[in-house]
Motif scaffolding. Structure first.
Motif, PDB file in Angstrom:
ATOM      1  N   GLY A  77       0.478  64.172  21.767  1.00 35.75           N
ATOM      2  CA  GLY A  77       0.971  64.645  23.051  1.00 35.75           C
ATOM      3  C   GLY A  77       2.057  65.678  22.836  1.00 35.75           C
ATOM      4  O   GLY A  77       2.419  66.009  21.698  1.00 35.75           O
ATOM      5  N   ASP A  78       2.577  66.198  23.924  1.00 39.59           N
ATOM      6  CA  ASP A  78       3.660  67.174  23.878  1.00 39.59           C
ATOM      7  C   ASP A  78       4.928  66.489  23.386  1.00 39.59           C
ATOM      8  O   ASP A  78       5.440  65.586  24.053  1.00 39.59           O
ATOM      9  CB  ASP A  78       3.873  67.737  25.283  1.00 39.59           C
ATOM     10  N   PRO A  79       5.466  66.877  22.224  1.00 41.12           N
ATOM     11  CA  PRO A  79       6.635  66.167  21.706  1.00 41.12           C
ATOM     12  C   PRO A  79       7.861  66.272  22.609  1.00 41.12           C
ATOM     13  O   PRO A  79       8.678  65.346  22.647  1.00 41.12           O
ATOM     14  CB  PRO A  79       6.879  66.841  20.343  1.00 41.12           C
ATOM     15  N   VAL A  80       7.982  67.379  23.353  1.00 44.74           N
ATOM     16  CA  VAL A  80       9.121  67.514  24.271  1.00 44.74           C
ATOM     17  C   VAL A  80       9.029  66.479  25.382  1.00 44.74           C
ATOM     18  O   VAL A  80      10.004  65.788  25.701  1.00 44.74           O
ATOM     19  CB  VAL A  80       9.179  68.942  24.839  1.00 44.74           C
ATOM     20  N   GLU A  81       7.843  66.363  25.987  1.00 41.14           N
ATOM     21  CA  GLU A  81       7.669  65.390  27.064  1.00 41.14           C
ATOM     22  C   GLU A  81       7.825  63.955  26.552  1.00 41.14           C
ATOM     23  O   GLU A  81       8.414  63.107  27.230  1.00 41.14           O
ATOM     24  CB  GLU A  81       6.290  65.569  27.708  1.00 41.14           C
ATOM     25  N   LEU A  82       7.301  63.689  25.373  1.00 39.95           N
ATOM     26  CA  LEU A  82       7.428  62.333  24.825  1.00 39.95           C
ATOM     27  C   LEU A  82       8.873  61.987  24.540  1.00 39.95           C
ATOM     28  O   LEU A  82       9.312  60.852  24.767  1.00 39.95           O
ATOM     29  CB  LEU A  82       6.584  62.216  23.560  1.00 39.95           C
ATOM     30  N   ALA A  83       9.640  62.949  24.062  1.00 36.31           N
ATOM     31  CA  ALA A  83      11.050  62.696  23.743  1.00 36.31           C
ATOM     32  C   ALA A  83      11.870  62.403  24.990  1.00 36.31           C
ATOM     33  O   ALA A  83      12.946  61.797  24.893  1.00 36.31           O
ATOM     34  CB  ALA A  83      11.634  63.890  22.997  1.00 36.31           C
ATOM     35  N   ARG A  84      11.376  62.796  26.151  1.00 36.30           N
ATOM     36  CA  ARG A  84      12.100  62.554  27.406  1.00 36.30           C
ATOM     37  C   ARG A  84      11.876  61.146  27.939  1.00 36.30           C
ATOM     38  O   ARG A  84      12.555  60.716  28.865  1.00 36.30           O
ATOM     39  CB  ARG A  84      11.663  63.571  28.462  1.00 36.30           C
ATOM     40  N   ARG A  85      10.912  60.440  27.392  1.00 35.89           N
ATOM     41  CA  ARG A  85      10.594  59.103  27.884  1.00 35.89           C
ATOM     42  C   ARG A  85      11.539  58.064  27.280  1.00 35.89           C
ATOM     43  O   ARG A  85      11.961  58.196  26.137  1.00 35.89           O
ATOM     44  CB  ARG A  85       9.153  58.729  27.529  1.00 35.89           C
ATOM     45  N   PRO A  86      11.850  56.998  28.022  1.00 37.16           N
ATOM     46  CA  PRO A  86      12.678  55.929  27.457  1.00 37.16           C
ATOM     47  C   PRO A  86      11.917  55.150  26.383  1.00 37.16           C
ATOM     48  O   PRO A  86      10.833  54.627  26.640  1.00 37.16           O
ATOM     49  CB  PRO A  86      13.011  55.041  28.656  1.00 37.16           C
ATOM     50  N   ILE A  87      12.474  55.104  25.195  1.00 34.12           N
ATOM     51  CA  ILE A  87      11.802  54.437  24.079  1.00 34.12           C
ATOM     52  C   ILE A  87      11.652  52.940  24.319  1.00 34.12           C
ATOM     53  O   ILE A  87      10.621  52.341  24.002  1.00 34.12           O
ATOM     54  CB  ILE A  87      12.574  54.691  22.765  1.00 34.12           C
ATOM     55  N   GLU A  88      12.682  52.326  24.851  1.00 33.69           N
ATOM     56  CA  GLU A  88      12.675  50.878  25.031  1.00 33.69           C
ATOM     57  C   GLU A  88      12.279  50.464  26.437  1.00 33.69           C
ATOM     58  O   GLU A  88      12.606  49.380  26.894  1.00 33.69           O
ATOM     59  CB  GLU A  88      14.056  50.305  24.682  1.00 33.69           C
ATOM     60  N   GLY A  89      11.567  51.324  27.136  1.00 29.81           N
ATOM     61  CA  GLY A  89      11.129  50.985  28.480  1.00 29.81           C
ATOM     62  C   GLY A  89       9.867  50.144  28.453  1.00 29.81           C
ATOM     63  O   GLY A  89       9.560  49.457  27.487  1.00 29.81           O
ATOM     64  N   MET A  90       9.118  50.205  29.548  1.00 32.72           N
ATOM     65  CA  MET A  90       7.846  49.498  29.632  1.00 32.72           C
ATOM     66  C   MET A  90       6.769  50.530  29.885  1.00 32.72           C
ATOM     67  O   MET A  90       6.724  51.129  30.959  1.00 32.72           O
ATOM     68  CB  MET A  90       7.875  48.447  30.741  1.00 32.72           C
ATOM     69  N   PRO A  91       5.909  50.787  28.919  1.00 34.54           N
ATOM     70  CA  PRO A  91       5.831  50.101  27.623  1.00 34.54           C
ATOM     71  C   PRO A  91       6.854  50.635  26.621  1.00 34.54           C
ATOM     72  O   PRO A  91       7.321  51.761  26.739  1.00 34.54           O
ATOM     73  CB  PRO A  91       4.415  50.444  27.151  1.00 34.54           C
ATOM     74  N   ARG A  92       7.173  49.817  25.635  1.00 36.13           N
ATOM     75  CA  ARG A  92       7.972  50.281  24.509  1.00 36.13           C
ATOM     76  C   ARG A  92       7.171  51.351  23.769  1.00 36.13           C
ATOM     77  O   ARG A  92       5.980  51.189  23.512  1.00 36.13           O
ATOM     78  CB  ARG A  92       8.267  49.108  23.577  1.00 36.13           C
ATOM     79  N   LEU A  93       7.842  52.436  23.413  1.00 34.31           N
ATOM     80  CA  LEU A  93       7.118  53.626  22.974  1.00 34.31           C
ATOM     81  C   LEU A  93       7.432  54.020  21.539  1.00 34.31           C
ATOM     82  O   LEU A  93       8.592  54.062  21.123  1.00 34.31           O
ATOM     83  CB  LEU A  93       7.487  54.796  23.901  1.00 34.31           C
ATOM     84  N   ALA A  94       6.382  54.304  20.791  1.00 32.42           N
ATOM     85  CA  ALA A  94       6.464  55.042  19.532  1.00 32.42           C
ATOM     86  C   ALA A  94       5.436  56.163  19.643  1.00 32.42           C
ATOM     87  O   ALA A  94       4.445  56.030  20.364  1.00 32.42           O
ATOM     88  CB  ALA A  94       6.168  54.145  18.332  1.00 32.42           C
ATOM     89  N   TYR A  95       5.660  57.270  18.938  1.00 27.89           N
ATOM     90  CA  TYR A  95       4.738  58.395  19.109  1.00 27.89           C
ATOM     91  C   TYR A  95       4.733  59.315  17.902  1.00 27.89           C
ATOM     92  O   TYR A  95       5.647  59.320  17.078  1.00 27.89           O
ATOM     93  CB  TYR A  95       5.078  59.198  20.366  1.00 27.89           C
ATOM     94  N   ALA A  96       3.642  60.099  17.850  1.00 27.54           N
ATOM     95  CA  ALA A  96       3.475  61.065  16.773  1.00 27.54           C
ATOM     96  C   ALA A  96       3.960  62.447  17.169  1.00 27.54           C
ATOM     97  O   ALA A  96       4.254  63.268  16.294  1.00 27.54           O
ATOM     98  CB  ALA A  96       1.996  61.153  16.378  1.00 27.54           C
ATOM     99  N   GLY A  97       4.024  62.727  18.477  1.00 32.77           N
ATOM    100  CA  GLY A  97       4.241  64.092  18.896  1.00 32.77           C
ATOM    101  C   GLY A  97       2.933  64.861  18.825  1.00 32.77           C
ATOM    102  O   GLY A  97       1.870  64.337  19.143  1.00 32.77           O
TER     103      GLY A  97
END
Length: 328
Positions: free
Chosen positions: A63-83
């Motif tokens: 996904g777009d790394p900028v948009e992913l970085a704006r998401r709360p990591i510890e929200g629901m769902p808990r997020l990990a990503y590749a960018g």
């Protein structure tokens, strides 16, 4: 298995399974560690439904790394990503309708120096700077050009420098072999293009490579479905580590726990506690989510063959909402 017997429950579902009730409704069921879908694309789905359908954490694999970085990591769902996908010039998934241009980086130079245009280190550094937990590379012989060995090696080296594992989309003749021999840490899909030699599967197991399942995406492609299931069954039989993942966003897949995926994994040899391990492994993180559990309502099944369908009714709840009925 008597439904009130916590010892039999743990034998069937693992030591972390607990008989419990929800505090307000008093609904009885089983609490399990948080479930993780290890292959999703959040820009293609409405993730608000994930928690209600049993998924507490996700690994976004493109996904777009900028948009992913704006998401709360510890929200629901808990997020990990590749960018972004890292690919060769013009390579997969460039130009696909489902892939925004910001979700792909073309790597044309094996340079390990930062700031080199099109350089391997530059692409990896960018994903790391936006908080990536893994690096995703595309090795698709059916989708155009493919990263050459030197550039792939440079990407792996740069990722190692950041302490990040590398996940490969490997599709087409010989691509899985390239990924295994290069030392890629995980495959984004159980290999579906060709049946793998036993020695290659053994090499993947010995190296500690993980395979993310995504079997259900092939349900309308009989050849790919057969190949993926056979490869995964042999990988499991050889002791390989499998992670539950659906490629959510790819076609008509349920947002939440996919009982069809679980049934396919069960058929491939991941049963009972092994199936739960694939669902609850926090990889690429080292620790599970805190404060939530996956709750499956109703009496736990007495038959291991009934577990996949039963797990399909899961939901995510705060652990403070659960009252233990487990006195074992």
């Amino acid at each position: 298995m008597p439904h009130h017997d916590p010892f039999a429950l743990r034998e069937l579902l693992g030591d972390d399974a607990r008989l419990c009730r929800r505090a307000i409704s008093l609904q009885a069921g089983v609490a399990l560690p948080p479930f993780v879908d290890h292959h999703v694309h959040l820009h293609l789905i409405d993730e608000r439904a994930l928690g209600g359908r049993g998924i507490a954490g996700v690994l976004d694999l493109g996904g777009d790394p900028v948009e992913l970085a704006r998401r709360p990591i510890e929200g629901m769902p808990r997020l990990a990503y590749a960018g972004a996908f890292l690919t060769s010039p013009g390579g997969y998934p460039m130009g696909r309708a489902w892939t925004p241009p910001a979700a792909v980086r073309e790597v044309s130079d094996p340079s390990d120096h930062p700031g080199v245009a099109g350089g391997a280190a530059t692409a990896v550094d960018e994903q790391a700077s936006f908080g990536a937990s893994v690096v995703k590379v595309a090795l698709n012989a059916d989708g155009g050009t493919v990263l050459d060995p030197g550039t792939l090696s440079a990407i792996l080296g740069a990722a190692r420098g950041h302490g990040l594992p590398v996940v490969a989309h490997a599709e087409g003749s010989g691509m899985v072999r390239i990924a295994i021999e290069a030392g890629v840490d995980a495959l984004a899909h159980a290999p579906f293009s060709e049946l793998l030699d036993p020695e290659l599967i053994q090499a993947a197991v010995v190296s500690g490579q993980r395979w993310i399942s995504t079997l259900d995406i092939h349900r309308e492609d009989r050849d790919a479905d057969r190949i993926a299931r056979m490869n995964l069954e042999r990988f499991v039989s050889a002791g390989g580590v499998v992670l539950y993942g659906t490629d959510l966003g790819n076609g008509d897949l349920p947002v939440g726990v996919n009982a069809r995926e679980l049934t396919a994994l069960h058929s491939a040899g991941l049963r009972g506690t092994d199936l739960l391990d694939a669902l609850t492994d926090p990889w690429p993180r080292s620790e599970r989510s805190q404060g939530v559990a996956t709750f499956v309502p109703g009496a736990p099944p007495a038959d291991v063959d009934a577990i996949p369908a039963w797990l399909g009714g899961a939901t995510v709840v705060p652990t403070e909402e659960l009252i233990s009925d487990d006195h074992g």
